[in-house]
Scaffold this motif. Structure first.
Motif, PDB file in Angstrom:
ATOM      1  N   ASP A 153       0.851  -1.186   0.000  1.00  0.00           N
ATOM      2  CA  ASP A 153       0.000   0.000   0.000  1.00  0.00           C
ATOM      3  C   ASP A 153       0.893   1.245   0.000  1.00  0.00           C
ATOM      4  OD1 ASP A 153      -1.653   2.193   0.656  1.00  0.00           O
ATOM      5  OD2 ASP A 153      -3.066   0.876   1.698  1.00  0.00           O
ATOM      6  N   PRO A 154       1.161   1.814  -1.181  1.00  0.00           N
ATOM      7  CA  PRO A 154       2.072   2.958  -1.266  1.00  0.00           C
ATOM      8  C   PRO A 154       1.715   4.122  -0.343  1.00  0.00           C
ATOM      9  CG  PRO A 154       1.649   2.100  -3.447  1.00  0.00           C
ATOM     10  CD  PRO A 154       0.700   1.391  -2.518  1.00  0.00           C
ATOM     11  N   ASN A 155       0.427   4.441  -0.245  1.00  0.00           N
ATOM     12  CA  ASN A 155       0.035   5.565   0.602  1.00  0.00           C
ATOM     13  C   ASN A 155       0.259   5.269   2.076  1.00  0.00           C
ATOM     14  OD1 ASN A 155      -1.826   5.859  -1.994  1.00  0.00           O
ATOM     15  ND2 ASN A 155      -1.618   7.873  -1.071  1.00  0.00           N
ATOM     16  N   MET A 156      -0.010   4.039   2.492  1.00  0.00           N
ATOM     17  CA  MET A 156       0.204   3.668   3.889  1.00  0.00           C
ATOM     18  C   MET A 156       1.690   3.654   4.223  1.00  0.00           C
ATOM     19  SD  MET A 156      -1.083   0.245   5.952  1.00  0.00           S
ATOM     20  CE  MET A 156      -2.815   0.735   5.848  1.00  0.00           C
ATOM     21  N   ILE A 157       2.501   3.106   3.321  1.00  0.00           N
ATOM     22  CA  ILE A 157       3.940   3.028   3.561  1.00  0.00           C
ATOM     23  C   ILE A 157       4.558   4.413   3.703  1.00  0.00           C
ATOM     24  CG2 ILE A 157       6.163   2.363   2.537  1.00  0.00           C
ATOM     25  CD1 ILE A 157       4.660   0.041   1.168  1.00  0.00           C
ATOM     26  N   THR A 158       4.120   5.343   2.864  1.00  0.00           N
ATOM     27  CA  THR A 158       4.732   6.670   2.827  1.00  0.00           C
ATOM     28  C   THR A 158       3.987   7.720   3.647  1.00  0.00           C
ATOM     29  OG1 THR A 158       3.459   7.314   0.861  1.00  0.00           O
ATOM     30  CG2 THR A 158       5.597   6.236   0.491  1.00  0.00           C
ATOM     31  N   GLY A 159       2.761   7.399   4.065  1.00  0.00           N
ATOM     32  CA  GLY A 159       1.967   8.395   4.778  1.00  0.00           C
ATOM     33  C   GLY A 159       1.466   9.502   3.871  1.00  0.00           C
ATOM     34  N   ALA A 160       1.418   9.237   2.573  1.00  0.00           N
ATOM     35  CA  ALA A 160       0.993  10.256   1.606  1.00  0.00           C
ATOM     36  C   ALA A 160      -0.520  10.400   1.573  1.00  0.00           C
ATOM     37  CB  ALA A 160       1.507   9.888   0.214  1.00  0.00           C
ATOM     38  N   LEU A 161      -0.970  11.602   1.303  1.00  0.00           N
ATOM     39  CA  LEU A 161      -2.397  11.899   1.191  1.00  0.00           C
ATOM     40  C   LEU A 161      -2.826  11.798  -0.272  1.00  0.00           C
ATOM     41  CD1 LEU A 161      -2.604  15.005   3.566  1.00  0.00           C
ATOM     42  CD2 LEU A 161      -3.499  12.705   4.030  1.00  0.00           C
ATOM     43  N   PRO A 162      -4.129  11.729  -0.536  1.00  0.00           N
ATOM     44  CA  PRO A 162      -4.598  11.738  -1.918  1.00  0.00           C
ATOM     45  C   PRO A 162      -4.045  12.957  -2.663  1.00  0.00           C
ATOM     46  CG  PRO A 162      -6.407  11.175  -0.454  1.00  0.00           C
ATOM     47  CD  PRO A 162      -5.247  11.573   0.418  1.00  0.00           C
ATOM     48  N   GLY A 163      -3.619  12.735  -3.901  1.00  0.00           N
ATOM     49  CA  GLY A 163      -3.076  13.827  -4.703  1.00  0.00           C
ATOM     50  C   GLY A 163      -1.571  13.947  -4.668  1.00  0.00           C
ATOM     51  N   GLU A 164      -0.900  13.207  -3.766  1.00  0.00           N
ATOM     52  CA  GLU A 164       0.550  13.321  -3.651  1.00  0.00           C
ATOM     53  C   GLU A 164       1.308  12.317  -4.515  1.00  0.00           C
ATOM     54  OE1 GLU A 164       2.279  14.766   0.257  1.00  0.00           O
ATOM     55  OE2 GLU A 164       0.632  13.510   0.971  1.00  0.00           O
ATOM     56  N   LEU A 165       0.742  11.124  -4.681  1.00  0.00           N
ATOM     57  CA  LEU A 165       1.427  10.071  -5.433  1.00  0.00           C
ATOM     58  C   LEU A 165       0.670   9.734  -6.712  1.00  0.00           C
ATOM     59  CD1 LEU A 165       2.244   7.493  -2.594  1.00  0.00           C
ATOM     60  CD2 LEU A 165       3.660   9.409  -3.374  1.00  0.00           C
TER      61      LEU A 165
END
Length: 212
Positions: A48-60
């Motif tokens: 889960d890229p967003n979970m791994i990086t802590g990124a919010l929608p729109g960042e990745l």
């Protein structure tokens, strides 16, 4: 509860909780996106890229495929699902970073490394994995069958490095990297520990990035 119902319940919960929490962000995103990073990962459901990086929608801007492979650059329109997404992210969205993220226990890398007989029934997957034949050949040459864990670990990491090399075969990526407009990096994510190792080009090895 069926898996379908679980997903529907998830949709309801998202609307009530997560969406409301980030309501202003979604309002900002309704007219377009400006991600800072192209994240190329395996399709594996455990990543889960967003979970791994802590990124919010729109960042990745995320590309996912079997074994996080990047086809070498060709002027012909081949493997367009991946190459067009790379082109769009770099040329249209002007991302500032590209991350290639491999992971532990990668089924694609394992299938390639062990010449899985199951691939005979998966012709499209088999064709796709031909792109990492050079990686497999190198690993098989350096590690014996008596070192299965080391061999699989090395297959996953060398594959990431190989995909970084493929990225640099894209003229528009090469130019941006050389001019300092774009940074590319390779990660190896360990599912069982949550650790992320980042490739250090100068040292020629992966180094732990999120140790406690």
């Amino acid at each position: 509860m069926s898996f379908t119902q679980k997903l529907i319940d998830g949709i309801v919960n998202f609307r009530k909780v997560d969406f409301e929490t980030h309501k202003n962000l979604f309002q900002e995103l309704k007219d377009g996106q400006k991600p800072h990073t192209l994240f190329i990962a395996c399709s594996d459901s455990r990543i889960d890229p967003n979970m791994i990086t802590g990124a919010l929608p729109g960042e990745l801007f995320i590309i996912r495929n079997v074994a996080n492979i990047i086809p070498p650059y060709r002027e012909t329109t081949e493997y367009v699902a991946t190459t067009s997404a790379i082109e769009y992210a770099v040329q249209m969205l002007e991302v500032e970073n590209i991350i290639v993220c491999g992971h532990s226990n990668c089924g694609g890398c394992s299938a390639s490394l062990n010449a899985s007989e199951r691939l005979t029934a998966l012709p499209h997957t088999k064709k796709w994995l031909e792109l990492i034949e050079p990686v497999k050949n190198r690993v098989l040459k350096e590690f014996s069958a008596d070192e299965p864990e080391a061999r699989e670990w090395m297959m996953e990491q060398v594959n990431v490095v190989e995909q970084l090399r493929h990225l640099m075969s894209y003229p528009y990526i090469y130019d941006k990297v050389m001019s300092g407009q774009l940074i590319i990096s390779g990660w190896h994510y360990m599912i069982e520990t949550g650790e992320v190792f980042i490739y250090d080009r100068k040292a020629g090895e992966f180094r732990l990035a999120n140790g406690v």
